[in-house]
Write an enzyme that holds these catalytic residues in place. Structure first.
Site, PDB file in Angstrom:
ATOM      1  N   CYS A 148       5.490  11.561  -2.321  1.00  0.00           N
ATOM      2  CA  CYS A 148       5.442  10.520  -3.343  1.00  0.00           C
ATOM      3  C   CYS A 148       5.402  11.147  -4.742  1.00  0.00           C
ATOM      4  O   CYS A 148       6.414  11.686  -5.197  1.00  0.00           O
ATOM      5  CB  CYS A 148       4.260   9.593  -3.086  1.00  0.00           C
ATOM      6  N   HIS A 166       5.312   8.148   2.622  1.00  0.00           N
ATOM      7  CA  HIS A 166       4.077   8.821   3.041  1.00  0.00           C
ATOM      8  C   HIS A 166       4.120   9.071   4.553  1.00  0.00           C
ATOM      9  O   HIS A 166       3.630   8.243   5.340  1.00  0.00           O
ATOM     10  CB  HIS A 166       2.860   7.962   2.697  1.00  0.00           C
ATOM     11  N   GLU A 184       2.358  10.854   6.359  1.00  0.00           N
ATOM     12  CA  GLU A 184       1.028  11.049   6.956  1.00  0.00           C
ATOM     13  C   GLU A 184       0.502   9.786   7.633  1.00  0.00           C
ATOM     14  O   GLU A 184      -0.297   9.868   8.570  1.00  0.00           O
ATOM     15  CB  GLU A 184       0.026  11.521   5.894  1.00  0.00           C
TER      16      GLU A 184
END
Length: 567
Positions: free
Chosen positions: A398, A525, A527
């Protein structure tokens, strides 16, 4: 529908989220379908505007919901996909009640906490519990509810009243309460003290909530005398009192509960003994053991703004851990405060500045996570520059991707004033701009949020290979700014390649530097979709590159489909 409520007492931060996730995992291994709800008694409508310094990271769901980080624990442990309605806040409840009052739904009645707000809480729980979250049709068998905060907090009183009524509403055999409490040990005498838990349970019972199990946090397992004392004064059977003591890694928590037969007490309370299987948790036993035995280190420098609180980057840390375990590496995260890398720090705190740079230079890989605001941005740019110029594996997420573009424009294109309009609205070379559909005045829920599709434009790039040569991937987003499409031609002409774009081709999603061993930036993202048994492809790439085994990983990826990691 059966319900398991997890509450906490004495102090905050006892690990209610992990406990709730572990309970759900064990029940899932018993053969039941599980869903989860997190109740946060703050007035914010959602977690989107909360500072990571106060509440840790903002976790993003597929539907764009910005929620409490505990929902990330639920998704990782249970391998489910939750919705924004699975996170209840006081703000959401009050907003729904006021909307009904404005529409005249209450037919002129006086709107009060009891019954209107309390009823709204119960209705929301019932409705959210019915939402399928495991990819199958129909509702789950058991809903695990975590009540945030500490029992006795003023702001959680409406929820306690609602849950007390709810236990009667669903009836006997359909509700089980697990109370997580602290049993401290005074160093002076070395005795396990039960009084804090006694007081906590007394408050709980006074609110109409009767605990079926006590999950006691302590440094060491509870001795039998302590259990007997707790049983006597808390009115909980001794066999229903379990210890969650300090362990070497988080994967041990479900195993602790299983070994102490916590599931049997829960199944008994829910009248499910006859239809439950015996939990095995083989995968978790193996993972906990592997994590304990890892000894080959891989050092990752995490360069961010909120490094003072690890929970600010919880999902990033978990994703690194998932990837490192899968590659048999012992993860060592060096937390680097971005502003400490800047020239101003060298003048104000030379020792801190030198220490930060030593950590960066000593790492095998560099990760710059997402964030907001201009604090530490120059330090992040310097970290990206160091990684690019020294062939150190780099992953920018990001804002981390955006600053890598700014650095490239400044250093390679020689555009010294290249910047993001977030930091310099008047810059003559805006590499990063505010999205046309984004709001500049309202913060909450106005970003590009949730799952979006990314199409690979270069089939043989590293990212595509890591995703198993997939044509496209679906990952979760949370951003208001994007790479300026007007500068793409110039940036790519200088060697930066945007290998992944959205369906329009105008929005940049993944960048790579082909001349670099591993230099990847992503607007999304990754994750948020990493799981213990399914690590994120791009985190795998970073750990592999930082360990010198990226080539071997790419060979493996060519013969497998890692698209499932992101779908």
């Amino acid at each position: 529908m059966k319900y398991v409520l997890v509450t906490g007492g004495v102090v905050s931060g006892l690990g209610k989220g992990v406990t709730a996730s572990s309970i759900g995992l064990i029940l899932k291994d018993c053969g039941f379908r599980i869903t989860a709800i997190k109740i946060d008694p703050y007035l914010n409508v959602d977690a989107g505007t909360l500072s990571p310094f106060e509440h840790g990271e903002v976790y993003v769901l597929d539907d764009g919901g910005e929620v409490n980080l505990d929902l990330g624990n639920y998704e990782r442990f249970l391998n489910i996909k939750l919705t924004r309605d699975n996170n209840i806040t006081t703000g959401k409840i009050i907003q729904s009640v006021i909307d009904k009052e404005r529409r005249g739904d209450y037919l002129g009645k006086t709107v009060q906490t009891v019954p209107q707000v309390v009823d709204a809480i119960q209705d929301w729980i019932e409705q959210a519990a019915m939402i399928p979250v495991d990819g199958k049709e129909g509702p789950a068998d058991v809903c695990v509810i975590e009540l945030g905060g500490t029992i006795g907090d003023f702001e959680s009183m409406p929820f306690c009243e609602a849950l007390g009524q709810f236990s009667y509403r669903v009836g006997p055999g359909n509700f089980c309460l697990v109370h997580v409490s602290l049993v401290p040990v005074l160093n002076v005498v070395g005795e396990q003290k039960t009084k804090p838990t006694q007081h906590s349970v007394k408050i709980l019972r006074g609110l109409g909530l009767m605990p079926n199990l006590l999950a006691c946090r302590s440094t060491k397992p509870l001795d039998e005398m302590t259990k007997e004392k707790l049983s006597q004064f808390c009115h909980v059977h001794a066999e229903n009192i379990v210890t969650i003591h300090d362990v070497t890694n988080i994967w041990h928590i479900p195993l602790l509960l299983k070994d102490q037969k916590a599931h049997e007490a829960i199944l008994k309370a829910l009248q499910l003994q006859g239809v439950a299987g015996e939990p095995v948790l083989e995968e978790w036993v193996s993972r906990a053991k592997i994590c304990d035995e890892l000894h080959i280190p891989v050092r990752i420098a995490m360069v961010g703004k909120y490094t003072g609180l690890a929970d600010s980057y919880l999902s990033v840390h978990k994703a690194l851990l998932h990837a490192s375990i899968s590659l048999n590496r012992k993860l060592v995260v060096d937390w680097v405060t971005a502003s400490d890398l800047e020239d101003a720090s060298a003048k104000e705190s030379p020792e801190v500045h030198e220490s930060a740079w030593n950590l960066l230079k000593g790492a095998g890989g560099v990760l710059v996570p997402g964030g907001f605001g201009d604090v530490g941005v120059q330090g992040k740019i310097l970290a990206a520059k160091y990684a690019r110029e020294n062939n150190v594996p780099f992953l920018g997420i990001c804002l981390g991707m955006q600053i890598s573009v700014i650095e490239f424009a400044r250093s390679v294109l020689k555009l010294r004033d290249a910047n993001s309009t977030e930091f310099d609205p008047e810059t003559k070379n805006p590499c990063v701009i505010c999205m046309p559909e984004g709001s500049r005045t309202h913060m909450g829920g106005t970003m590009r949020l949730g799952s979006r599709r990314t199409y690979f434009r270069v089939s043989d790039c590293i990212s595509a290979q890591l995703y198993g040569k997939a044509d496209y991937i679906d990952e979760r987003h949370r951003h208001r700014y994007e790479i300026n499409p007007d500068m793409i031609k110039e940036l790519e002409g200088a060697g930066l390649v945007f290998v992944g774009r959205d369906e329009t081709g105008e929005r940049m999603e993944i960048l790579e530097l082909p001349v670099h061993p591993y230099f990847v930036g992503v607007q999304f993202h990754p994750e948020f979709k990493s799981r213990p048994g399914q690590p994120s492809a791009l985190f795998l790439g970073l750990i592999a590159a930082s360990s010198g085994v990226l080539g071997d990983l790419l060979k493996t990826s060519r013969h497998s489909n890692l698209k499932d990691i992101s779908s």
